[in-house]
Motif scaffolding. Sequence first.
Motif, PDB file in Angstrom:
ATOM      1  N   GLY A  37      64.810 -29.058 -25.567  1.00 45.96           N
ATOM      2  CA  GLY A  37      65.588 -28.324 -24.175  1.00 45.96           C
ATOM      3  C   GLY A  37      64.927 -27.309 -23.623  1.00 45.96           C
ATOM      4  N   TRP A  38      63.678 -26.897 -23.601  1.00 47.53           N
ATOM      5  CA  TRP A  38      62.911 -25.833 -23.238  1.00 47.53           C
ATOM      6  C   TRP A  38      62.230 -26.433 -21.718  1.00 47.53           C
ATOM      7  CZ3 TRP A  38      57.439 -24.251 -24.927  1.00 47.53           C
ATOM      8  CH2 TRP A  38      57.177 -23.366 -24.409  1.00 47.53           C
ATOM      9  N   GLY A  39      63.092 -25.684 -20.760  1.00 49.36           N
ATOM     10  CA  GLY A  39      62.619 -26.073 -19.484  1.00 49.36           C
ATOM     11  C   GLY A  39      61.204 -25.243 -18.950  1.00 49.36           C
ATOM     12  N   GLY A  40      60.630 -25.944 -18.207  1.00 53.59           N
ATOM     13  CA  GLY A  40      59.232 -25.199 -17.629  1.00 53.59           C
ATOM     14  C   GLY A  40      59.645 -24.240 -16.975  1.00 53.59           C
ATOM     15  N   ASP A  56      47.089 -17.350 -22.928  1.00 58.18           N
ATOM     16  CA  ASP A  56      45.825 -16.597 -22.143  1.00 58.18           C
ATOM     17  C   ASP A  56      44.608 -17.249 -22.935  1.00 58.18           C
ATOM     18  OD1 ASP A  56      47.430 -15.070 -20.692  1.00 58.18           O
ATOM     19  OD2 ASP A  56      47.415 -13.411 -22.076  1.00 58.18           O
ATOM     20  N   ARG A  57      44.494 -17.810 -23.766  1.00 60.61           N
ATOM     21  CA  ARG A  57      43.334 -18.088 -24.560  1.00 60.61           C
ATOM     22  C   ARG A  57      43.205 -19.946 -24.712  1.00 60.61           C
ATOM     23  NH1 ARG A  57      43.106 -19.571 -29.993  1.00 60.61           N
ATOM     24  NH2 ARG A  57      44.781 -19.376 -31.269  1.00 60.61           N
ATOM     25  N   GLY A  58      43.820 -20.364 -23.681  1.00 64.74           N
ATOM     26  CA  GLY A  58      43.859 -21.881 -23.706  1.00 64.74           C
ATOM     27  C   GLY A  58      44.106 -22.663 -22.437  1.00 64.74           C
ATOM     28  N   ALA A  59      45.001 -23.680 -22.630  1.00 64.36           N
ATOM     29  CA  ALA A  59      45.173 -24.477 -21.135  1.00 64.36           C
ATOM     30  C   ALA A  59      46.580 -24.799 -21.252  1.00 64.36           C
ATOM     31  CB  ALA A  59      44.478 -25.832 -21.168  1.00 64.36           C
ATOM     32  N   TRP A  60      47.173 -24.754 -20.073  1.00 61.51           N
ATOM     33  CA  TRP A  60      48.597 -24.950 -20.130  1.00 61.51           C
ATOM     34  C   TRP A  60      49.235 -25.417 -18.806  1.00 61.51           C
ATOM     35  CZ3 TRP A  60      50.965 -21.953 -16.159  1.00 61.51           C
ATOM     36  CH2 TRP A  60      50.227 -20.983 -15.914  1.00 61.51           C
ATOM     37  N   THR A  61      50.411 -26.010 -18.914  1.00 66.30           N
ATOM     38  CA  THR A  61      51.112 -26.334 -17.572  1.00 66.30           C
ATOM     39  C   THR A  61      52.678 -26.145 -17.894  1.00 66.30           C
ATOM     40  OG1 THR A  61      51.517 -28.156 -16.068  1.00 66.30           O
ATOM     41  CG2 THR A  61      51.342 -28.691 -18.264  1.00 66.30           C
ATOM     42  N   ILE A  62      53.363 -25.721 -16.922  1.00 62.83           N
ATOM     43  CA  ILE A  62      54.680 -25.544 -16.941  1.00 62.83           C
ATOM     44  C   ILE A  62      55.588 -26.819 -16.434  1.00 62.83           C
ATOM     45  CG2 ILE A  62      55.007 -23.287 -17.546  1.00 62.83           C
ATOM     46  CD1 ILE A  62      55.754 -22.766 -14.535  1.00 62.83           C
ATOM     47  N   LYS A  63      54.568 -27.753 -15.903  1.00 60.93           N
ATOM     48  CA  LYS A  63      55.261 -28.947 -15.132  1.00 60.93           C
ATOM     49  C   LYS A  63      54.931 -30.403 -15.645  1.00 60.93           C
ATOM     50  CE  LYS A  63      54.936 -26.438 -10.714  1.00 60.93           C
ATOM     51  NZ  LYS A  63      54.445 -26.375  -9.329  1.00 60.93           N
ATOM     52  N   LYS A  64      54.476 -30.546 -16.979  1.00 61.06           N
ATOM     53  CA  LYS A  64      54.703 -31.737 -17.424  1.00 61.06           C
ATOM     54  C   LYS A  64      55.999 -32.614 -17.514  1.00 61.06           C
ATOM     55  CE  LYS A  64      55.063 -31.723 -22.204  1.00 61.06           C
ATOM     56  NZ  LYS A  64      56.596 -31.997 -22.272  1.00 61.06           N
ATOM     57  N   ARG A  65      55.769 -33.807 -16.989  1.00 62.77           N
ATOM     58  CA  ARG A  65      57.059 -34.565 -16.828  1.00 62.77           C
ATOM     59  C   ARG A  65      57.489 -35.102 -17.754  1.00 62.77           C
ATOM     60  NH1 ARG A  65      57.743 -36.315 -11.240  1.00 62.77           N
ATOM     61  NH2 ARG A  65      57.414 -34.470  -9.920  1.00 62.77           N
ATOM     62  N   THR A 251      58.409 -29.509 -18.187  1.00 67.89           N
ATOM     63  CA  THR A 251      58.578 -29.021 -19.410  1.00 67.89           C
ATOM     64  C   THR A 251      57.010 -28.430 -19.601  1.00 67.89           C
ATOM     65  OG1 THR A 251      57.975 -31.306 -20.420  1.00 67.89           O
ATOM     66  CG2 THR A 251      60.423 -30.500 -20.541  1.00 67.89           C
ATOM     67  N   PRO A 252      57.252 -27.292 -20.454  1.00 67.75           N
ATOM     68  CA  PRO A 252      55.746 -26.761 -20.806  1.00 67.75           C
ATOM     69  C   PRO A 252      54.982 -27.436 -21.750  1.00 67.75           C
ATOM     70  CG  PRO A 252      57.677 -25.301 -21.139  1.00 67.75           C
ATOM     71  CD  PRO A 252      58.082 -26.601 -21.092  1.00 67.75           C
ATOM     72  N   LEU A 253      53.742 -27.191 -21.557  1.00 71.58           N
ATOM     73  CA  LEU A 253      52.657 -27.727 -22.606  1.00 71.58           C
ATOM     74  C   LEU A 253      51.668 -26.518 -22.510  1.00 71.58           C
ATOM     75  CD1 LEU A 253      51.308 -29.682 -24.281  1.00 71.58           C
ATOM     76  CD2 LEU A 253      50.403 -30.873 -22.224  1.00 71.58           C
ATOM     77  N   ILE A 254      51.224 -26.053 -23.743  1.00 69.93           N
ATOM     78  CA  ILE A 254      50.386 -25.041 -24.192  1.00 69.93           C
ATOM     79  C   ILE A 254      49.529 -25.217 -25.208  1.00 69.93           C
ATOM     80  CG2 ILE A 254      50.312 -22.610 -24.805  1.00 69.93           C
ATOM     81  CD1 ILE A 254      53.344 -22.670 -23.512  1.00 69.93           C
ATOM     82  N   MET A 255      48.317 -25.531 -25.141  1.00 68.74           N
ATOM     83  CA  MET A 255      47.234 -25.738 -26.036  1.00 68.74           C
ATOM     84  C   MET A 255      46.256 -24.699 -26.132  1.00 68.74           C
ATOM     85  SD  MET A 255      46.896 -29.748 -25.188  1.00 68.74           S
ATOM     86  CE  MET A 255      46.486 -29.309 -23.375  1.00 68.74           C
TER      87      MET A 255
END
Length: 302
Positions: A37-40, A56-65, A251-255
Motif C-alpha cells: 500500500g505504499w504509493g509513489g 542517492d546511491r542507486g536507481a529509482w522511480t516513483i512511477k512504477k505501474r 508505486t516506488p521502486l528503489i535499487m
Amino acid sequence: MNRRIIAFAAMIVLAVVMTLGSWAAAPKHVVFIGLDGWGGYSMPRAEMPAVKQLMDRGAWTIKKRAVLPSSSAINWASIFMGVGTEGHGYTEWGSRTPEIPSIALSENGIFPTIFTIIRNQKPEAETGLLYEWPGIAYLTDTLSTSYHENIPVGADDDSSLITARAAQYIKEAKPLFFAMTYDNPDHVGHAIGHDTQEYYDILAYLDTQIAQVIQATKDAGIYDDTVFIISSDHGGIDKGHGGKTLQEMETPLIMAGPGIRQIGELKSAVMQFDIAPTIAALLGIDTPQPWTGRPILEALDR
C-alpha cells in the motif's frame, strides 16, 4: 602474422578482463523489501532517510505501474512471478488460487516465481521469505524456499518482530535471495486514509525498520555484496485502492548496491512484472518463457 596473433591475443585478454570486471561487480546477495500500500505519490513528503540514502546511491522511480486491478494479491503475484494478471491468473485482492488458470505451471503446481527459478537453477542456494500478510504465501511458491514464515503485524502496527527475525535470518543464513513484506501502510490507508499524517507516520516508522535490515547485512559482513530492492504492490486513494487512478497505480521502486548503476531517477517505463526479471539478471538466472517482464537494463551495471 605475428602482429595478427598478438592483436588477437590482446583482444582475448581484454575480453577476459572485461568479463571478470562484470563478475566482480555482480551481487552475491539480493534483499527485497516490500511495503504493502505504499504509493509513489508519498515520496516527496515522506521522512524516510534510510530509503532515500539508497535512492542517492542507486536507481529509482516513483512511477512504477501496478497491474490492474490495483490490489494486493494480483500485484504481489506480478512482482514475484514476472507476468501480469492475464498470465498468472490471480484477479482478486485476496486470491489464494488463480481465478483464471495460470498460463503455465511449475512442478509445484504454481506459476513459476523468482523462488522457483532460483531453486531450479541454483538448487543449493539459500533463499528466505518473511511476510506479515499471510496471503503472500500463496503467491511465492514457498516449496521452493529454504525458509519462510508468516509473522503478523503486532498491536498498533508494530513490525519489530518481523524485523528482528529478518535481521537474525540474514546474519545466520546470509541468503542469496531474501524477500520480506510489511503490511502496515495498507492497514493505515484503509483505516485512516492515504496521504494523511498517520500514513506518513507509518512510513517514517517503517524506514527505521528498513534501516535495521540494512544494518543486519553489515553485521553479517555481506553489505558490500548486497543489492537492496525496495518496492510496493499498489498505492491508494482516500481509504481504498483497486481502481485506475495514478495514486493507486504508481508505486516506488528503489535499487542500490553492486550491479546497480548510480544514476538516480530512471527514465525507463517500469512495470510491476519487471522486478522479478531484474532480480534474475542480477543473480545470473535465466527467466522462463512465460514471463513477460524484462530486466530494467537502464539500472543494471553490465
